[in-house]
Design a protein around this motif. Structure first.
Motif, short mmCIF file in Angstrom:
data_model
loop_
_atom_site.label_atom_id
_atom_site.label_comp_id
_atom_site.label_asym_id
_atom_site.label_seq_id
_atom_site.Cartn_x
_atom_site.Cartn_y
_atom_site.Cartn_z
N SER A 1 0.84 -1.21 0.00
CA SER A 1 0.00 0.00 0.00
C SER A 1 0.87 1.25 0.00
O SER A 1 0.51 2.27 -0.60
N THR A 2 2.03 1.18 0.67
CA THR A 2 2.98 2.29 0.64
C THR A 2 3.54 2.47 -0.77
O THR A 2 3.68 3.59 -1.26
N LEU A 3 3.87 1.35 -1.42
CA LEU A 3 4.35 1.41 -2.80
C LEU A 3 3.31 2.09 -3.69
O LEU A 3 3.64 2.99 -4.48
N LYS A 4 2.06 1.67 -3.55
CA LYS A 4 0.99 2.26 -4.36
C LYS A 4 0.87 3.76 -4.10
O LYS A 4 0.75 4.56 -5.04
N ALA A 5 0.94 4.15 -2.82
CA ALA A 5 0.85 5.57 -2.47
C ALA A 5 2.04 6.34 -3.05
O ALA A 5 1.88 7.42 -3.63
N ASN A 6 3.24 5.80 -2.91
CA ASN A 6 4.44 6.48 -3.40
C ASN A 6 4.40 6.66 -4.91
O ASN A 6 4.85 7.68 -5.43
N LEU A 7 3.87 5.66 -5.64
CA LEU A 7 3.80 5.77 -7.09
C LEU A 7 2.80 6.84 -7.52
O LEU A 7 2.86 7.33 -8.65
N ASP A 8 1.91 7.20 -6.61
CA ASP A 8 0.98 8.31 -6.86
C ASP A 8 1.45 9.59 -6.19
O ASP A 8 0.69 10.55 -6.05
N HIS A 9 2.71 9.58 -5.73
CA HIS A 9 3.33 10.73 -5.05
C HIS A 9 2.57 11.12 -3.78
O HIS A 9 2.41 12.29 -3.46
N ARG A 10 2.12 10.09 -3.08
CA ARG A 10 1.52 10.28 -1.77
C ARG A 10 2.40 9.58 -0.73
O ARG A 10 3.22 8.73 -1.05
N LYS A 11 2.22 9.93 0.54
CA LYS A 11 3.01 9.35 1.60
C LYS A 11 2.43 8.02 2.06
O LYS A 11 1.21 7.82 2.08
N GLY A 12 3.33 7.13 2.45
CA GLY A 12 2.93 5.88 3.07
C GLY A 12 3.79 5.67 4.31
O GLY A 12 4.25 6.63 4.92
N LEU A 13 4.01 4.42 4.67
CA LEU A 13 4.90 4.13 5.79
C LEU A 13 6.33 4.49 5.40
O LEU A 13 6.81 4.11 4.33
N ASP A 14 7.01 5.23 6.27
CA ASP A 14 8.31 5.78 5.90
C ASP A 14 9.42 4.72 5.93
O ASP A 14 9.22 3.59 6.38
N LEU A 15 10.58 5.12 5.45
CA LEU A 15 11.71 4.20 5.34
C LEU A 15 12.13 3.67 6.70
O LEU A 15 12.46 2.50 6.85
N ASP A 16 12.10 4.51 7.73
CA ASP A 16 12.50 4.07 9.06
C ASP A 16 11.61 2.94 9.56
O ASP A 16 12.08 1.98 10.17
N THR A 17 10.32 3.02 9.28
CA THR A 17 9.39 1.95 9.66
C THR A 17 9.73 0.67 8.92
O THR A 17 9.74 -0.43 9.51
N ARG A 18 10.03 0.79 7.64
CA ARG A 18 10.36 -0.41 6.85
C ARG A 18 11.66 -1.03 7.32
O ARG A 18 11.78 -2.26 7.40
N LEU A 19 12.65 -0.19 7.65
CA LEU A 19 13.92 -0.71 8.14
C LEU A 19 13.75 -1.40 9.49
O LEU A 19 14.39 -2.42 9.76
N ASN A 20 12.89 -0.87 10.34
CA ASN A 20 12.63 -1.51 11.63
C ASN A 20 11.99 -2.89 11.45
O ASN A 20 12.31 -3.83 12.17
N PHE A 21 11.09 -3.00 10.48
CA PHE A 21 10.51 -4.31 10.20
C PHE A 21 11.60 -5.30 9.80
O PHE A 21 11.66 -6.43 10.29
#
Length: 233
Positions: free
Chosen positions: A61-81
């Motif tokens: 869902s973050t990928l989809k948002a980013n491809l539409d130039h919207r915000k999703g879960l940030d990189l820090d959240t993904r790195l923590n996962f």
């Protein structure tokens, strides 16, 4: 899910085993030309399947948002996962990637070092056998983004990654007829990547050496590299 275990998951687990598991190791002269990508890995194919799938389920869902130039879960959240859910024995607290002593890193007398799961996942994602399987699905949607320039390289990395991080059900793409059933969704993804304004996709994190590897968009291979880059001098 029970039916999918046999029609989808088991074949993909077998593919992963051929890329980084026991089948991969069981080749004559492994260390002396038997494998062009020979290295020491500890891969549990079933775990690897679900680690890739869960990352996709959480962040598509973050990928989809980013491809539409919207915000999703940030990189820090993904790195923590990745740090806490895809463990790694190299956990020195190098700048920006410190881990807390809980989860896989909790120090106990009976707790062995976390396995090199991050390293194994990145090896799979870079494997020629793994990428050849996904390439067939991408080919149904037109040509890859070819070219040696930065623009083409970024779009290609996003395209390769986007197809693979659509969650557990997306592994159907690798089964007979599965890519055809996903063709509409994949075409939509490719179209968004082709029209993407890369100037608005600036990286917002660096590895310990100061080199930028992560776009402001989920790319599992790059993010695993960021988390484990302390392994290399």
């Amino acid at each position: 899910l029970h039916a999918s275990r046999f029609t989808t998951f088991n074949p993909v687990i077998d593919l992963i085993d051929q890329c980084a598991g026991k089948q991969w190791y069981q080749v004559e002269d492994f260390w002396h030309g038997g494998r062009s990508d020979a290295e020491t890995l500890h891969c549990e194919p079933e775990c690897a399947l679900f680690e890739i799938a869960i990352y996709g389920s959480l962040f598509r869902s973050t990928l989809k948002a980013n491809l539409d130039h919207r915000k999703g879960l940030d990189l820090d959240t993904r790195l923590n996962f990745i740090k806490y859910c895809i463990g790694h024995w190299f956990r020195d607290n190098y700048k920006g990637f410190a881990v807390q002593q809980y989860g896989p890193y909790k120090i106990r007398w009976d707790n062995p070092h976390p396995k090199r799961e991050q390293h194994s996942i990145r090896h799979i994602l870079k494997s020629r056998r793994w990428n050849a399987a996904w390439e067939k699905a991408r080919a149904l949607c037109g040509a890859d983004f070819e070219g040696a320039d930065f623009d083409s390289d970024c779009r290609q990395r996003l395209w390769v990654n986007a197809v693979q991080i659509q969650g557990l059900e997306a592994f159907e793409i690798l089964t007979p007829g599965g890519a055809d059933r996903w063709k509409g969704r994949l075409l939509e993804l490719r179209d968004k990547i082709e029209r993407l304004d890369l100037n608005r996709m600036q990286s917002d994190e660096k590895d310990m050496h100061g080199n930028i590897f992560a776009l402001d968009c989920p790319v599992l291979e790059d993010e695993i590299f960021l988390c484990s880059s302390g392994m290399w001098p």
